[in-house]
Design a protein around this motif. Structure first.
Motif, PDB file in Angstrom:
ATOM      1  N   VAL A 118     -10.824   0.237   2.936  1.00  0.00           N
ATOM      2  CA  VAL A 118     -10.117  -0.623   1.988  1.00  0.00           C
ATOM      3  C   VAL A 118      -9.383   0.237   0.964  1.00  0.00           C
ATOM      4  N   ALA A 119     -10.045   1.267   0.470  1.00  0.00           N
ATOM      5  CA  ALA A 119      -9.415   2.162  -0.506  1.00  0.00           C
ATOM      6  C   ALA A 119      -8.209   2.870   0.102  1.00  0.00           C
ATOM      7  N   ALA A 120      -8.329   3.320   1.354  1.00  0.00           N
ATOM      8  CA  ALA A 120      -7.215   4.004   2.021  1.00  0.00           C
ATOM      9  C   ALA A 120      -6.040   3.049   2.210  1.00  0.00           C
ATOM     10  N   LYS A 121      -6.316   1.808   2.577  1.00  0.00           N
ATOM     11  CA  LYS A 121      -5.251   0.817   2.738  1.00  0.00           C
ATOM     12  C   LYS A 121      -4.571   0.529   1.399  1.00  0.00           C
ATOM     13  N   ALA A 122      -5.375   0.339   0.365  1.00  0.00           N
ATOM     14  CA  ALA A 122      -4.816   0.047  -0.959  1.00  0.00           C
ATOM     15  C   ALA A 122      -3.946   1.200  -1.447  1.00  0.00           C
ATOM     16  N   LYS A 123      -4.425   2.415  -1.309  1.00  0.00           N
ATOM     17  CA  LYS A 123      -3.658   3.580  -1.760  1.00  0.00           C
ATOM     18  C   LYS A 123      -2.353   3.695  -1.000  1.00  0.00           C
ATOM     19  N   TYR A 124      -2.410   3.565   0.318  1.00  0.00           N
ATOM     20  CA  TYR A 124      -1.199   3.697   1.119  1.00  0.00           C
ATOM     21  C   TYR A 124      -0.186   2.606   0.753  1.00  0.00           C
ATOM     22  N   ALA A 125      -0.670   1.371   0.610  1.00  0.00           N
ATOM     23  CA  ALA A 125       0.218   0.259   0.255  1.00  0.00           C
ATOM     24  C   ALA A 125       0.872   0.494  -1.103  1.00  0.00           C
ATOM     25  N   LEU A 126       0.076   0.898  -2.082  1.00  0.00           N
ATOM     26  CA  LEU A 126       0.628   1.181  -3.415  1.00  0.00           C
ATOM     27  C   LEU A 126       1.639   2.318  -3.363  1.00  0.00           C
ATOM     28  N   ASP A 127       1.316   3.366  -2.629  1.00  0.00           N
ATOM     29  CA  ASP A 127       2.234   4.507  -2.496  1.00  0.00           C
ATOM     30  C   ASP A 127       3.558   4.093  -1.861  1.00  0.00           C
ATOM     31  N   LYS A 128       3.532   3.059  -1.040  1.00  0.00           N
ATOM     32  CA  LYS A 128       4.747   2.582  -0.368  1.00  0.00           C
ATOM     33  C   LYS A 128       5.438   1.455  -1.128  1.00  0.00           C
ATOM     34  N   GLY A 129       4.958   1.151  -2.328  1.00  0.00           N
ATOM     35  CA  GLY A 129       5.639   0.190  -3.181  1.00  0.00           C
ATOM     36  C   GLY A 129       5.153  -1.244  -3.115  1.00  0.00           C
ATOM     37  N   LEU A 130       4.070  -1.490  -2.402  1.00  0.00           N
ATOM     38  CA  LEU A 130       3.511  -2.838  -2.356  1.00  0.00           C
ATOM     39  C   LEU A 130       2.541  -3.053  -3.509  1.00  0.00           C
ATOM     40  N   LYS A 131       2.420  -4.286  -3.958  1.00  0.00           N
ATOM     41  CA  LYS A 131       1.389  -4.677  -4.906  1.00  0.00           C
ATOM     42  C   LYS A 131       0.188  -5.108  -4.075  1.00  0.00           C
ATOM     43  N   VAL A 132      -1.006  -4.839  -4.574  1.00  0.00           N
ATOM     44  CA  VAL A 132      -2.225  -5.054  -3.791  1.00  0.00           C
ATOM     45  C   VAL A 132      -3.118  -6.110  -4.432  1.00  0.00           C
ATOM     46  N   ILE A 133      -3.559  -7.039  -3.607  1.00  0.00           N
ATOM     47  CA  ILE A 133      -4.623  -7.973  -3.992  1.00  0.00           C
ATOM     48  C   ILE A 133      -5.880  -7.415  -3.337  1.00  0.00           C
ATOM     49  N   ALA A 134      -6.699  -6.746  -4.131  1.00  0.00           N
ATOM     50  CA  ALA A 134      -7.905  -6.092  -3.608  1.00  0.00           C
ATOM     51  C   ALA A 134      -9.089  -7.035  -3.767  1.00  0.00           C
ATOM     52  N   CYS A 135      -9.674  -7.415  -2.657  1.00  0.00           N
ATOM     53  CA  CYS A 135     -10.816  -8.322  -2.670  1.00  0.00           C
ATOM     54  C   CYS A 135     -12.100  -7.520  -2.810  1.00  0.00           C
ATOM     55  N   CYS A 136     -12.953  -7.962  -3.697  1.00  0.00           N
ATOM     56  CA  CYS A 136     -14.214  -7.244  -3.900  1.00  0.00           C
ATOM     57  C   CYS A 136     -15.393  -8.206  -3.979  1.00  0.00           C
ATOM     58  N   GLY A 137     -15.206  -9.416  -3.492  1.00  0.00           N
ATOM     59  CA  GLY A 137     -16.280 -10.412  -3.510  1.00  0.00           C
ATOM     60  C   GLY A 137     -17.111 -10.360  -2.253  1.00  0.00           C
ATOM     61  N   GLU A 138     -17.924 -11.403  -2.093  1.00  0.00           N
ATOM     62  CA  GLU A 138     -18.807 -11.482  -0.941  1.00  0.00           C
ATOM     63  C   GLU A 138     -18.589 -12.809  -0.236  1.00  0.00           C
ATOM     64  N   PRO A 139     -19.066 -12.922   0.994  1.00  0.00           N
ATOM     65  CA  PRO A 139     -18.963 -14.211   1.681  1.00  0.00           C
ATOM     66  C   PRO A 139     -19.760 -15.280   0.943  1.00  0.00           C
ATOM     67  N   LEU A 140     -19.343 -16.533   1.052  1.00  0.00           N
ATOM     68  CA  LEU A 140     -20.001 -17.639   0.366  1.00  0.00           C
ATOM     69  C   LEU A 140     -21.492 -17.696   0.697  1.00  0.00           C
ATOM     70  N   GLU A 141     -21.843 -17.456   1.969  1.00  0.00           N
ATOM     71  CA  GLU A 141     -23.256 -17.517   2.373  1.00  0.00           C
ATOM     72  C   GLU A 141     -24.096 -16.500   1.586  1.00  0.00           C
ATOM     73  N   SER A 142     -23.558 -15.299   1.409  1.00  0.00           N
ATOM     74  CA  SER A 142     -24.280 -14.262   0.653  1.00  0.00           C
ATOM     75  C   SER A 142     -24.436 -14.664  -0.800  1.00  0.00           C
ATOM     76  N   ARG A 143     -23.363 -15.210  -1.363  1.00  0.00           N
ATOM     77  CA  ARG A 143     -23.401 -15.624  -2.756  1.00  0.00           C
ATOM     78  C   ARG A 143     -24.428 -16.726  -2.982  1.00  0.00           C
ATOM     79  N   GLU A 144     -24.394 -17.735  -2.105  1.00  0.00           N
ATOM     80  CA  GLU A 144     -25.309 -18.874  -2.267  1.00  0.00           C
ATOM     81  C   GLU A 144     -26.757 -18.491  -1.992  1.00  0.00           C
ATOM     82  N   SER A 145     -26.992 -17.476  -1.163  1.00  0.00           N
ATOM     83  CA  SER A 145     -28.360 -17.073  -0.867  1.00  0.00           C
ATOM     84  C   SER A 145     -28.927 -16.123  -1.923  1.00  0.00           C
ATOM     85  N   GLY A 146     -28.081 -15.690  -2.862  1.00  0.00           N
ATOM     86  CA  GLY A 146     -28.543 -14.790  -3.924  1.00  0.00           C
ATOM     87  C   GLY A 146     -28.624 -13.349  -3.521  1.00  0.00           C
ATOM     88  N   LYS A 147     -28.066 -12.984  -2.365  1.00  0.00           N
ATOM     89  CA  LYS A 147     -28.093 -11.585  -1.906  1.00  0.00           C
ATOM     90  C   LYS A 147     -27.073 -10.759  -2.637  1.00  0.00           C
TER      91      LYS A 147
END
Length: 147
Positions: A118-147
């Protein structure tokens, strides 16, 4: 190469951000209908709107959509063009006039995409002039289970 950041005495107001990830959805007809609806809606200038259709609809959405709604891709390859079947390079995206890309979505991480990838993709995209929406959350199941 290190990235340099500068600040000025002028502070710009932050815009409200609305992003829509279409995921793996949308026929040609549905895509045309959504673009038509977006073209007719009223937007304020203090809101930035970005939509991310599936890769197969990027060009038609970009060419048919009003200019104050940005189009982004749902993923990007961490290298340039080449023999990488199924991947989409940042160069391809910027060539289409796209401004944004999503990286690190939980659904991709669920298939084994690591933080390093993910970091490599974000860096490459930024270096090429794209803006990045970096996701850092978890799946709903993980969130609801408290993991």
């Amino acid at each position: 190469a290190a990235r340099a950041y500068s600040s000025s005495s002028k502070v710009e107001a932050r815009k409200f951000f609305v992003g829509g990830n279409w995921k793996c959805n949308g026929s040609v007809a549905q895509t045309k209908e959504l673009v038509s609806m977006l073209n007719q809606c009223t937007l304020t200038t203090d809101t930035e709107v970005v939509i991310c259709p599936s890769q197969v609809h990027l060009q038609s959405v970009k060419s048919g959509l009003r200019t104050d709604v940005a189009v982004g891709a749902q993923d990007v390859w961490h290298q340039g063009n080449g023999a990488f079947t199924g991947e989409t390079s940042a160069e391809m995206l910027t060539d289409m006039g796209l401004e944004w890309v999503i990286v690190g979505h939980s659904e991709r991480r669920g298939k084994g995409e690591s933080d390093a990838e993910v970091a490599a993709k974000a860096k490459y995209a930024l270096d090429k002039g794209l803006k990045v929406i970096a996701c850092c959350g978890e799946p709903l199941e993980s969130r609801e289970s408290g993991k």
